[in-house]
Design a protein around this motif. Structure first.
Motif, PDB file in Angstrom:
ATOM      1  N   ARG A   1       0.835  -1.203   0.000  1.00  0.00           N
ATOM      2  CA  ARG A   1       0.000   0.000   0.000  1.00  0.00           C
ATOM      3  C   ARG A   1       0.868   1.251   0.000  1.00  0.00           C
ATOM      4  O   ARG A   1       1.988   1.246   0.524  1.00  0.00           O
ATOM      5  N   LYS A   2       0.308   2.308  -0.554  1.00  0.00           N
ATOM      6  CA  LYS A   2       0.995   3.598  -0.506  1.00  0.00           C
ATOM      7  C   LYS A   2       1.082   4.079   0.938  1.00  0.00           C
ATOM      8  O   LYS A   2       0.174   3.862   1.733  1.00  0.00           O
ATOM      9  N   GLY A   3       2.173   4.770   1.246  1.00  0.00           N
ATOM     10  CA  GLY A   3       2.348   5.213   2.620  1.00  0.00           C
ATOM     11  C   GLY A   3       2.119   6.679   2.871  1.00  0.00           C
ATOM     12  O   GLY A   3       1.770   7.086   3.973  1.00  0.00           O
ATOM     13  N   PHE A   4       2.296   7.520   1.850  1.00  0.00           N
ATOM     14  CA  PHE A   4       2.246   8.967   2.060  1.00  0.00           C
ATOM     15  C   PHE A   4       1.408   9.612   0.961  1.00  0.00           C
ATOM     16  O   PHE A   4       1.770   9.570  -0.208  1.00  0.00           O
ATOM     17  N   SER A   5       0.283  10.183   1.340  1.00  0.00           N
ATOM     18  CA  SER A   5      -0.587  10.882   0.400  1.00  0.00           C
ATOM     19  C   SER A   5      -0.679  12.346   0.802  1.00  0.00           C
ATOM     20  O   SER A   5      -0.159  12.762   1.847  1.00  0.00           O
ATOM     21  N   ALA A   6      -1.350  13.118  -0.029  1.00  0.00           N
ATOM     22  CA  ALA A   6      -1.602  14.514   0.328  1.00  0.00           C
ATOM     23  C   ALA A   6      -2.574  14.559   1.503  1.00  0.00           C
ATOM     24  O   ALA A   6      -3.411  13.673   1.680  1.00  0.00           O
ATOM     25  N   CYS A   7      -2.444  15.601   2.306  1.00  0.00           N
ATOM     26  CA  CYS A   7      -3.296  15.757   3.492  1.00  0.00           C
ATOM     27  C   CYS A   7      -4.770  15.724   3.097  1.00  0.00           C
ATOM     28  O   CYS A   7      -5.197  16.422   2.187  1.00  0.00           O
TER      29      CYS A   7
ATOM     30  N   TYR B   1       5.490   6.225   9.332  1.00  0.00           N
ATOM     31  CA  TYR B   1       4.843   5.631   8.160  1.00  0.00           C
ATOM     32  C   TYR B   1       3.387   5.260   8.449  1.00  0.00           C
ATOM     33  O   TYR B   1       2.932   5.263   9.588  1.00  0.00           O
ATOM     34  N   ARG B   2       2.709   4.861   7.393  1.00  0.00           N
ATOM     35  CA  ARG B   2       1.263   4.617   7.403  1.00  0.00           C
ATOM     36  C   ARG B   2       0.826   3.635   8.489  1.00  0.00           C
ATOM     37  O   ARG B   2       1.556   2.729   8.878  1.00  0.00           O
ATOM     38  N   ASP B   3      -0.410   3.844   8.968  1.00  0.00           N
ATOM     39  CA  ASP B   3      -1.130   2.912   9.849  1.00  0.00           C
ATOM     40  C   ASP B   3      -0.509   2.745  11.228  1.00  0.00           C
ATOM     41  O   ASP B   3      -0.943   1.883  12.001  1.00  0.00           O
ATOM     42  N   THR B   4       0.513   3.537  11.558  1.00  0.00           N
ATOM     43  CA  THR B   4       1.126   3.446  12.887  1.00  0.00           C
ATOM     44  C   THR B   4       0.145   3.964  13.938  1.00  0.00           C
ATOM     45  O   THR B   4      -0.562   4.946  13.713  1.00  0.00           O
TER      46      THR B   4
END
Length: 325
Positions: A96-102, A156-159
Motif C-alpha cells: 500500500r501507498k504510505g504517504f498521500s496529500a493531506c 509511516y502509514r497505519d502506525t
C-alpha cells in the motif's frame, strides 16, 4: 483478483506452480496460518510449523511437496519449490501507498502543529500533542494526547501511537523490515511488509531510532518502554512493558521480551529469540538463545553474567602471565 490470476501474474519468470488449483477464489490478502481466513493465502517454509495447518482457516497455503499430506481438506495446497520466494512475490500485490496529500485530518483544537509538517490521509492527532517542524506523518496514523514528536521524525502509514509518547529527532517509525527471498540465480526479491507498528502509552524514543513495521500483524512497543538513541528494532518484535534499551541495541526480527528487560549498549539478538521478564544483558552481549526470567547475562558467546566476569578476569591474568611487561 482471483487466486489463479495472482499466481500467474507474480510467478511468471520466477517459478511454476506444481499443483492444480481445484478451488479458485477471490484473493484478499496474505496472513500467518493462525490468523488467515478463507480469502487469504499463507505459507510454510519449515517443517516444524506444519502442525499449525490443522487449525488454520486459510483458503490456500504455499508449501513444498513433502508437506502435502499435512494439508486438511478445506485448505487449497499450492506446491512450489520455494514457498518463501512465492510468498515474497505475492506480497507485492498487497503493498500500500504510505504517504498521500493531506486529506480529512482529525486534529484536536489543543494540538500544536508547527509549520512544514506533512500529514497524510485520515491522520488523527490528540489534544496537547506537539508536532515540530519537518515531521512527516503517513496515511491513517493515530497519535494520542500529550505527545511530543520532535523535528524530522517520519512516521509511516497505519502506525498507532498512544498517550504521553515522546519521539526524538530523526526517528523513523514503521519503515519496511529487512526481508528478502532469494532466487536460484542469486537475485533478492523484496518482501513487502504489510503490517503496522503500535507504540503504547508513556514510551520515550531517543534520537535516530528505527522501528520496522511487521510483515503482517504488528511490531509492538509496550507501555513505559524507554529507548536510548540509535536503536534498531526489527519487524514483528515485541518490547515488554517498562523495558530499557540503551544506545545501539539491535533486535532482529521477531525478538520478543518480557517486562522490565534491560539491554546495555550495543547488545543484540538473533531472530525469533525470547528474553524473559526482568532479564539484564550487559553491553555488547550477543543473545542467541531464549533467556529465562530474572537472570543476568553478558559476553560473546553469551554467558551468565557472573561466569562471564570470572572468565574475563581469568583471561586478563592469562595474558599478563604470557606478557609480564
Amino acid at each position: 483478483m482471483l487466486l489463479s490470476q495472482a499466481i500467474k501474474q507474480t510467478f511468471e519468470g520466477y517459478m511454476t506452480l506444481d499443483s492444480e488449483i481445484k478451488k479458485d477464489f477471490e484473493l484478499c490478502g496474505i496472513a500467518p496460518l493462525e490468523s488467515a481466513n478463507e480469502t487469504q493465502i499463507s505459507y510454510i517454509d519449515q517443517d516444524k510449523y506444519s502442525h499449525k495447518l490443522a487449525d488454520s482457516r486459510a483458503g490456500a497455503v504455499l508449501l513444498r511437496k513433502e508437506l502435502l499430506d499435512c494439508v486438511p481438506p478445506h485448505i487449497q495446497p499450492l506446491v512450489v519449490d520455494n514457498p518463501h520466494l512465492a510468498f515474497a512475490l505475492l506480497s507485492h500485490l498487497f503493498a500500500r501507498k504510505g504517504f498521500s496529500a493531506c486529506e480529512n485530518p482529525s486534529i484536536d483544537p489543543l494540538a500544536n502543529i508547527a509549520p512544514n509538517v506533512h500529514l497524510g490521509k485520515n491522520v488523527r492527532i490528540g489534544a496537547r500533542t506537539i508536532l515540530m517542524p519537518g515531521v512527516v506523518i503517513g496515511d491513517n496514523v493515530e497519535i494520542g494526547e500529550h505527545c511530543k514528536i520532535y523535528p524530522n521524525v517520519v512516521i509511516y502509514r497505519d502506525t498507532i501511537i498512544g498517550n504521553r509518547v515522546n519521539i526524538h529527532a530523526g526517528c523513523v517509525i514503521g519503515c519496511d523490515g529487512f526481508g528478502y527471498a532469494h532466487t536460484n540465480d542469486g537475485r533478492h526479491i523484496k518482501i513487502e511488509h504489510n503490517g503496522i507498528v503500535v507504540i503504547e502509552d508513556d514510551v520515550e524514543l531517543g534520537a535516530n531510532n528505527t522501528i520496522d513495521r511487521a510483515v503482517f500483524g504488528q511490531t509492538l512497543i509496550k507501555k513505559g518502554v524507554k529507548i536510548d538513541n540509535l536503536v534498531q528494532i526489527g519487524h514483528n518484535c515485541v518490547v515488554g512493558e517498562h523495558s530499557i534499551l540503551v544506545s545501539q541495541v539491535g533486535l532482529a526480527g521477531s525478538t520478543t521480551t518480557g517486562r522490565n528487560v534491560v539491554m546495555g549498549g550495543q547488545a543484540g539478538t538473533g531472530g525469533h529469540i525470547h528474553i524473559g521478564d526482568f532479564v539484564q544483558v550487559a553491553g555488547r552481549g550477543a543473545v542467541g538463545k531464549n533467556l529465562p526470567p530474572h537472570t543476568k547475562w553478558g559476553g560473546h558467546p553469551l554467558m551468565e553474567l557472573d561466569e562471564w566476569m570470572k572468565f574475563f578476569v581469568s583471561l586478563r591474568r592469562m595474558v599478563k602471565k604470557q606478557n609480564p611487561k
